[in-house]
Design a protein around this motif. Sequence first.
Motif, PDB file in Angstrom:
ATOM      1  N   PHE A 130       1.011  -2.811  13.724  1.00 52.33           N
ATOM      2  CA  PHE A 130       0.494  -1.985  12.640  1.00 52.33           C
ATOM      3  C   PHE A 130      -0.561  -2.813  11.927  1.00 52.33           C
ATOM      4  N   ASP A 131      -1.824  -2.526  12.189  1.00 53.70           N
ATOM      5  CA  ASP A 131      -2.913  -3.355  11.671  1.00 53.70           C
ATOM      6  C   ASP A 131      -3.572  -2.744  10.440  1.00 53.70           C
ATOM      7  N   ASP A 132      -3.919  -3.609   9.514  1.00 53.78           N
ATOM      8  CA  ASP A 132      -4.644  -3.226   8.295  1.00 53.78           C
ATOM      9  C   ASP A 132      -6.122  -3.465   8.558  1.00 53.78           C
ATOM     10  N   ALA A 189       0.841  -1.196   0.000  1.00 50.28           N
ATOM     11  CA  ALA A 189       0.000   0.000   0.000  1.00 50.28           C
ATOM     12  C   ALA A 189       0.877   1.247   0.000  1.00 50.28           C
ATOM     13  N   VAL A 190       0.354   2.309  -0.586  1.00 48.42           N
ATOM     14  CA  VAL A 190       0.992   3.620  -0.537  1.00 48.42           C
ATOM     15  C   VAL A 190      -0.105   4.607  -0.130  1.00 48.42           C
ATOM     16  N   ILE A 191       0.159   5.337   0.940  1.00 47.17           N
ATOM     17  CA  ILE A 191      -0.810   6.297   1.464  1.00 47.17           C
ATOM     18  C   ILE A 191      -0.162   7.669   1.407  1.00 47.17           C
ATOM     19  N   THR A 192      -0.854   8.649   0.842  1.00 42.19           N
ATOM     20  CA  THR A 192      -0.301   9.996   0.756  1.00 42.19           C
ATOM     21  C   THR A 192      -1.060  10.927   1.698  1.00 42.19           C
ATOM     22  N   ALA A 193      -0.364  11.981   2.123  1.00 38.46           N
ATOM     23  CA  ALA A 193      -0.974  12.938   3.041  1.00 38.46           C
ATOM     24  C   ALA A 193      -0.380  14.322   2.803  1.00 38.46           C
ATOM     25  N   ALA A 194      -1.098  15.331   3.253  1.00 43.74           N
ATOM     26  CA  ALA A 194      -0.632  16.711   3.138  1.00 43.74           C
ATOM     27  C   ALA A 194       0.338  17.061   4.263  1.00 43.74           C
ATOM     28  N   GLY A 195       0.325  16.289   5.351  1.00 46.57           N
ATOM     29  CA  GLY A 195       1.206  16.549   6.482  1.00 46.57           C
ATOM     30  C   GLY A 195       1.948  15.290   6.885  1.00 46.57           C
ATOM     31  N   ASP A 228      -5.279  -8.934  -3.522  1.00 50.76           N
ATOM     32  CA  ASP A 228      -4.835  -9.059  -2.135  1.00 50.76           C
ATOM     33  C   ASP A 228      -5.869  -8.371  -1.248  1.00 50.76           C
ATOM     34  N   PRO A 229      -6.785  -9.132  -0.661  1.00 46.83           N
ATOM     35  CA  PRO A 229      -7.887  -8.510   0.092  1.00 46.83           C
ATOM     36  C   PRO A 229      -7.387  -7.761   1.330  1.00 46.83           C
ATOM     37  N   PRO A 230      -7.948  -6.572   1.569  1.00 48.81           N
ATOM     38  CA  PRO A 230      -7.557  -5.812   2.765  1.00 48.81           C
ATOM     39  C   PRO A 230      -8.197  -6.410   4.010  1.00 48.81           C
ATOM     40  N   GLY A 231      -7.697  -5.999   5.161  1.00 44.13           N
ATOM     41  CA  GLY A 231      -8.310  -6.390   6.418  1.00 44.13           C
ATOM     42  C   GLY A 231      -9.583  -5.589   6.631  1.00 44.13           C
TER      43      GLY A 231
END
Length: 99
Positions: A38-40, A21-27, A50-53
């Motif tokens: 670290f839980d999905d 996964a790649v997660i983007t954020a402004a901060g 690939d099913p998510p949690g």
Amino acid sequence: MTPIEYRMELYDTSGRHRPIAVITAAGPFTPVSVGDRFDDEGWPRLDADDPPGAPASPRRYTVHSVKHVVTHEGDRIVARYCLNLTPFDGERSPVWGAE
């Protein structure tokens, strides 16, 4: 001032050590340490097969290692926060949903 894009890149260290996964954020993202859980509970996965949690049945990981990479891409600075995650199959805490 040059804009900054923050990316959290999540990698599964089991098997092919692949990005999941790649997660983007402004901060900036909250700090994470080696050994943290670290839980999905529903990340948007890069691999559609690939099913998510889910909140009731998360895919659970432990942070194996953390790497920070800062690059200049076009008109912005990209701050990458790369987490290597190892699948965790131990007991769930009652605080987090174990019965």
